[in-house]
Design a protein around this motif. Structure first.
Motif, PDB file in Angstrom:
ATOM      1  N   ARG A 142       0.846  -1.209   0.000  1.00  0.00           N
ATOM      2  CA  ARG A 142       0.000   0.000   0.000  1.00  0.00           C
ATOM      3  C   ARG A 142       0.876   1.252   0.000  1.00  0.00           C
ATOM      4  N   ILE A 143       1.622   1.393  -1.070  1.00  0.00           N
ATOM      5  CA  ILE A 143       2.418   2.601  -1.278  1.00  0.00           C
ATOM      6  C   ILE A 143       1.664   3.449  -2.296  1.00  0.00           C
ATOM      7  N   TYR A 144       1.310   4.654  -1.897  1.00  0.00           N
ATOM      8  CA  TYR A 144       0.468   5.509  -2.737  1.00  0.00           C
ATOM      9  C   TYR A 144       1.226   6.762  -3.174  1.00  0.00           C
ATOM     10  N   LEU A 145       0.894   7.217  -4.359  1.00  0.00           N
ATOM     11  CA  LEU A 145       1.476   8.446  -4.888  1.00  0.00           C
ATOM     12  C   LEU A 145       0.367   9.454  -5.137  1.00  0.00           C
TER      13      LEU A 145
END
Lengths: 194, 106
Positions: free
Chosen positions: A35-38
């Motif tokens: 869950r790495i968001y940009l």
């Protein structure tokens, strides 16, 4: 901060040390690598695709979700990322901002940001990993603007969304201020696209 | 007057009982708190957020092969609480101008 507790990093830089630093953070802290968001507005939005590409190439980390408010950008993601990462593209149809960088003028035509978002959407739609996806269109009022969102749905997952805001200029506030956008982003998880 | 005091006492007892029951819930229950392998869930209401613990951006440095690089990181609210010890969190990266394709696209 209470509804969606997360780690927040600011002022991302598209450079090797920054990606190494992120990899170190993932090791040192209890960060869910699925869950790495940009999120990026304007030039930051335009930089989100190369940032995601370099993050994957440098450290093998893939973003689960990207929110873009971009106007001067490439429109394609590498297959390894595009097949796993969901994107929500936001465009003001009256965005006449000079998308140039420094003295380089890339565009000041609102149609360009619209065209870029369509290209990005069509790229996602044409991927082999998007086979079987179907399209839905929804129009609603958001922060005083009529927003038309076209969504590519696959196996219950919204894999690509593009929202066009009628009459809106160069601002990311309606998108970032919309609880639906925040909820969508934090619902993204790499396992959604297995 | 006596009746009024009696009602107040009854209400107080019920309030204390209610608070005691709420505090007995196990905030470390992994089925509620840990969303590591699941789509994100809204934070459960049972978690308290003390203003004194409000997160903030910490200035940090990264050793880039001998060159000190600065960045800012904000940890999740209540990250250090014992009941969150097994919990993992998302990472949200805000890409500003410096993350743009012109500023170092490879």
């Amino acid at each position: 901060m209470q509804d969606y507790p997360c780690f927040c990093l600011t002022a991302a830089q598209n450079s090797a040390w920054y990606f190494a630093m992120i990899a170190e953070l993932v090791e040192d802290y209890r960060i869910d690598r699925n869950r790495i968001y940009l999120a990026g507005f304007s030039a930051g939005g335009s930089g989100s695709y190369p940032f995601a590409s370099n993050l994957e190439a440098d450290q093998g980390l893939i973003a689960a979700g990207i929110v873009r408010c971009a106007g001067g950008s490439n429109t394609e993601l590498p297959d390894a990322i595009a097949g796993k990462t969901s994107v929500w593209y936001h465009v003001g149809l009256q965005d006449a901002y000079d998308f140039g960088y420094g003295s380089v003028l890339l565009s000041e035509d609102p149609e360009d940001s619209n065209r870029l978002s369509n290209q990005a959407y069509n790229f996602a739609k044409g991927l082999a990993t998007s086979a079987g996806a179907f399209e839905t269109v929804k129009t609603q009022m958001v922060s005083g603007y009529e927003r038309t969102t076209t969504t590519l749905n696959l196996s219950g997952v919204e894999i690509f969304k593009k929202s066009h805001y009628a009459g809106m200029g160069h601002t990311g506030s309606p998108a970032y201020g919309d609880p639906e956008v925040v909820q969508w982003l934090f619902n993204q998880h790499l396992s959604n696209r297995d | 007057m006596k009746e009024h005091i009696k009602i107040s006492l009854i209400l107080s007892v019920f309030t204390i009982l209610f608070l005691a029951l709420v505090s007995c819930e196990n905030p470390a229950d992994p089925t509620i708190m840990d969303s590591g392998d699941m789509p994100f869930q809204h934070n459960p209401a049972i978690e308290d957020f003390d203003e004194a613990d409000r997160p903030y951006y910490e200035s940090k440095t990264f050793d880039d092969n001998g060159t000190s690089r600065s960045y800012e990181l904000m940890r999740p609210w209540n990250y250090d609480k014992d009941y969150n010890a097994e919990r993992s969190y998302p990472l949200l990266i805000n890409i500003s101008y410096t993350g743009s394709l012109v500023a170092g696209q490879t």
